[in-house]
Enzyme design. Structure first.
Site, PDB file in Angstrom:
ATOM      1  N   LYS A 192       7.396   6.004   1.849  1.00 19.74           N
ATOM      2  CA  LYS A 192       8.071   4.776   2.287  1.00 19.74           C
ATOM      3  C   LYS A 192       8.755   4.071   1.117  1.00 19.74           C
ATOM      4  CE  LYS A 192       4.711   4.035   5.996  1.00 19.74           C
ATOM      5  NZ  LYS A 192       3.791   5.110   5.551  1.00 19.74           N
ATOM      6  N   SER A 249       0.871  -1.181   0.000  1.00 20.11           N
ATOM      7  CA  SER A 249       0.000   0.000   0.000  1.00 20.11           C
ATOM      8  C   SER A 249       0.908   1.230   0.000  1.00 20.11           C
ATOM      9  CB  SER A 249      -0.917  -0.027   1.229  1.00 20.11           C
ATOM     10  OG  SER A 249      -1.818   1.034   1.218  1.00 20.11           O
ATOM     11  N   PRO A 252       1.442   7.821  -0.504  1.00 20.00           N
ATOM     12  CA  PRO A 252       1.863   8.655  -1.645  1.00 20.00           C
ATOM     13  C   PRO A 252       3.313   8.446  -2.097  1.00 20.00           C
ATOM     14  CG  PRO A 252       1.957   9.950   0.344  1.00 20.00           C
ATOM     15  CD  PRO A 252       1.469   8.592   0.759  1.00 20.00           C
ATOM     16  N   GLY A 253       4.015   7.473  -1.540  1.00 20.08           N
ATOM     17  CA  GLY A 253       5.352   7.152  -2.033  1.00 20.08           C
ATOM     18  C   GLY A 253       6.501   7.466  -1.095  1.00 20.08           C
ATOM     19  N   CYS A 262      -1.543   3.481  11.281  1.00 18.64           N
ATOM     20  CA  CYS A 262      -1.545   4.764  11.982  1.00 18.64           C
ATOM     21  C   CYS A 262      -2.728   4.815  12.943  1.00 18.64           C
ATOM     22  CB  CYS A 262      -1.581   5.932  11.004  1.00 18.64           C
ATOM     23  SG  CYS A 262      -2.962   5.869   9.851  1.00 18.64           S
TER      24      CYS A 262
END
Length: 519
Positions: free
Chosen positions: A234, A228, A231-232, A353
């Site tokens: 990680k 998942s 927005p990029g 989270c």
């Protein structure tokens, strides 16, 4: 040239639509303004809602209707007093007042003062001691500090810090636990539009998002899946730790959010990443054999209330259980995508989270029961241990290896991180009960029950033995006529089951498995 397009043809225009509406409103208002004390007000006590002329009542007349604003300072002081009493109840309690009275009053005051619904306050009161609960609620009212991650593919943290300081940015290293993070206190320029940002020298990323990638610890040349990825942040952090070697598959179920992943990958100079758009629950059917898998599962967001205050009132029990069900499906899919025989990997990092137990420890404990995995240390030297027992839940003792992070304790968003090591690619089977002649494979999302029963290692075609007592006596070949033999066949009881499975073996197996599940 027409009148509208001719710049030399000046036409005298009347008042615009907005000006006409404003003038009309002023005229309408002047009709209702009088020199006396009679005003047009809404009377809520009338049966039919209408506007009538009545005397403007004094403020005291509204007291029975509860229309006076509440004194928040009084409520805040009452919260402190109740917490103080409940922490030392035997010494500070009032005579004739039970503990439940204090708790119910405290719960009501917390809902009013901090604008939470009663469900979420109940959850938080179960999770934290009362003294710590107020600190957590206060921390959610304050925004977390802005943090950035240095892109070591293009620059070093020292050089980046100096360049930003020269532009009027006040910053510091994020802490000893990270070598690439910087925390920004204030800036005279927009941090998301500096030349350094546009050149891909850093990424705006929350401090808590560093933790799962550090726990994953990807190695150079490996094959890594970010299930998942949007927005990029990680994904690009994994790429810089791998120094643009190996292969990263960045997947997300939302095609719109993948646009930000592609943009960040190009801006930060990542060249080893493949972006795809699949449902994570079906990903093992697409491809597998990864060395490491990172799953940042979608959750209720109870750890990021400071970013999204709507969570205070929009979540209920159904939302939590719905998220937990999806997370259980995703974590099984992530485990099935990793290769246990990888020489350097075989790891799955699960993170959310959220701070609720149902979305964290409960999900990981479920994975421990359903797959051949074990919990290993995350490698993070701070954070609180996960729960091994909570209310009616009793979890595996190794869940103390998971880590929890809270805004009031670590000054970052609420987060949960768990690291799993897969030690076998075989999907465990449910042990056969007494009197049953077969066992079945536990359900895997995306794979039909029939396929599991046929493909799983060590699972044979189920056979059902006929009951010896109900079996009709067999006659010799030479004994009796053909008519007598046919009559004997007809006399067989319908409960007798033939040993052979029949022509359609798959259909027979599926029927038997469904029958066993119903029992």
């Amino acid at each position: 040239m027409g009148r509208k397009l001719d710049p030399t043809n000046k036409v005298k225009r009347g008042p615009g639509k907005k000006a006409r509406k404003q003038k009309g409103a002023e005229v309408e208002l002047a009709k209702f303004i009088t020199d006396g004390k009679d005003l047009f007000v809404f009377c809520p006590l009338l049966v039919y809602e209408s506007i009538v002329v009545c005397k403007s009542p004094p403020l005291s007349s509204y007291l029975p209707l509860g229309m006076l604003s509440l004194d928040l300072k009084t409520i805040h002081q009452r919260i402190k007093d109740n917490v103080d009493v409940l922490c030392n109840f035997s010494a500070k309690r009032e005579e004739g007042k039970a503990r439940g009275d204090y708790v119910s009053l405290l719960k009501k005051d917390l809902c009013t003062y901090y604008s939470y619904n009663s469900f979420l306050i109940d959850k938080l009161m179960e999770l934290f001691p009362l003294s710590e609960l107020v600190d957590f609620l206060e921390a959610n009212e304050i925004q977390r500090p802005v943090t950035i991650r240095t892109n070591t593919l293009k620059t070093r943290r020292r050089d980046l810090a100096q360049a930003l300081i020269n532009r009027g940015v006040n910053l510091d290293p994020i802490g000893k636990w990270s070598k690439v993070g910087l925390v920004i206190y204030d800036s005279s320029v927009p941090v998301g539009a500096t030349p350094e940002y546009l050149a891909g020298h850093y990424m705006l990323q929350g401090a808590s998002s560093f933790l799962p990638v550090m726990a994953l610890s990807p190695q150079e040349g490996e094959m890594v899946l970010d299930m998942s990825s949007a927005p990029g942040g990680k994904t690009t952090y994994i790429a810089q730790l791998m120094r643009n070697t190996g292969v990263i598959v960045a997947n997300d179920a939302n095609s719109e959010r993948l646009k930000s992943v592609v943009g960040n990958i190009h801006r930060l100079g990542v060249t080893n990443t493949v972006v795809c758009n699949y449902d994570g629950r079906q990903f093992p059917k697409v491809m597998g054999g990864f060395d490491r898998v990172l799953l940042d599962a979608p959750c209720s967001g109870t750890g990021v209330i400071a970013k999204d205050p709507a969570v205070k009132t929009s979540k209920d029990e159904a939302d939590i259980l719905r998220s937990a069900h999806l997370q259980k499906e995703l974590i099984l899919s992530a485990i099935d995508s990793v290769n246990a025989e990888s020489p350097s990997g075989g790891y799955v990092v699960y993170c959310t989270c959220s701070i609720t137990v149902e979305e964290n420890e409960w999900v990981v404990d479920y994975a421990l029961k359903k797959r051949n995995v074990k919990l290993v240390p995350t490698g993070l030297d701070f954070g609180k241990e996960g729960f091994t027992n909570f209310k009616q839940f009793r979890f595996h003792p190794s869940l103390k290896l998971t880590r929890r992070f809270y805004p009031h304790s670590h000054n970052m968003d609420g987060f949960f991180v768990a690291k799993l090591k897969k030690f076998s690619n075989v999907v465990p089977t449910v042990p056969a009960e007494k009197g049953e002649g077969f066992s079945y494979v536990s359900f895997v999302p995306g794979i039909s029950t029939v396929q599991q029963g046929v493909k799983a290692a060590g699972v044979k075609k189920p056979t059902v033995k006929a009951d010896v007592k109900n079996e009709a006596p067999k006659s010799d070949k030479n004994e009796g006529s053909r008519f007598e033999k046919k009559q004997a066949k007809k006399r067989k009881k319908p409960t007798i089951v033939k040993k052979r499975l029949g022509k359609n073996k798959f259909q027979k197996l599926k029927t038997m498995l469904k029958k066993h599940e119903r029992e």
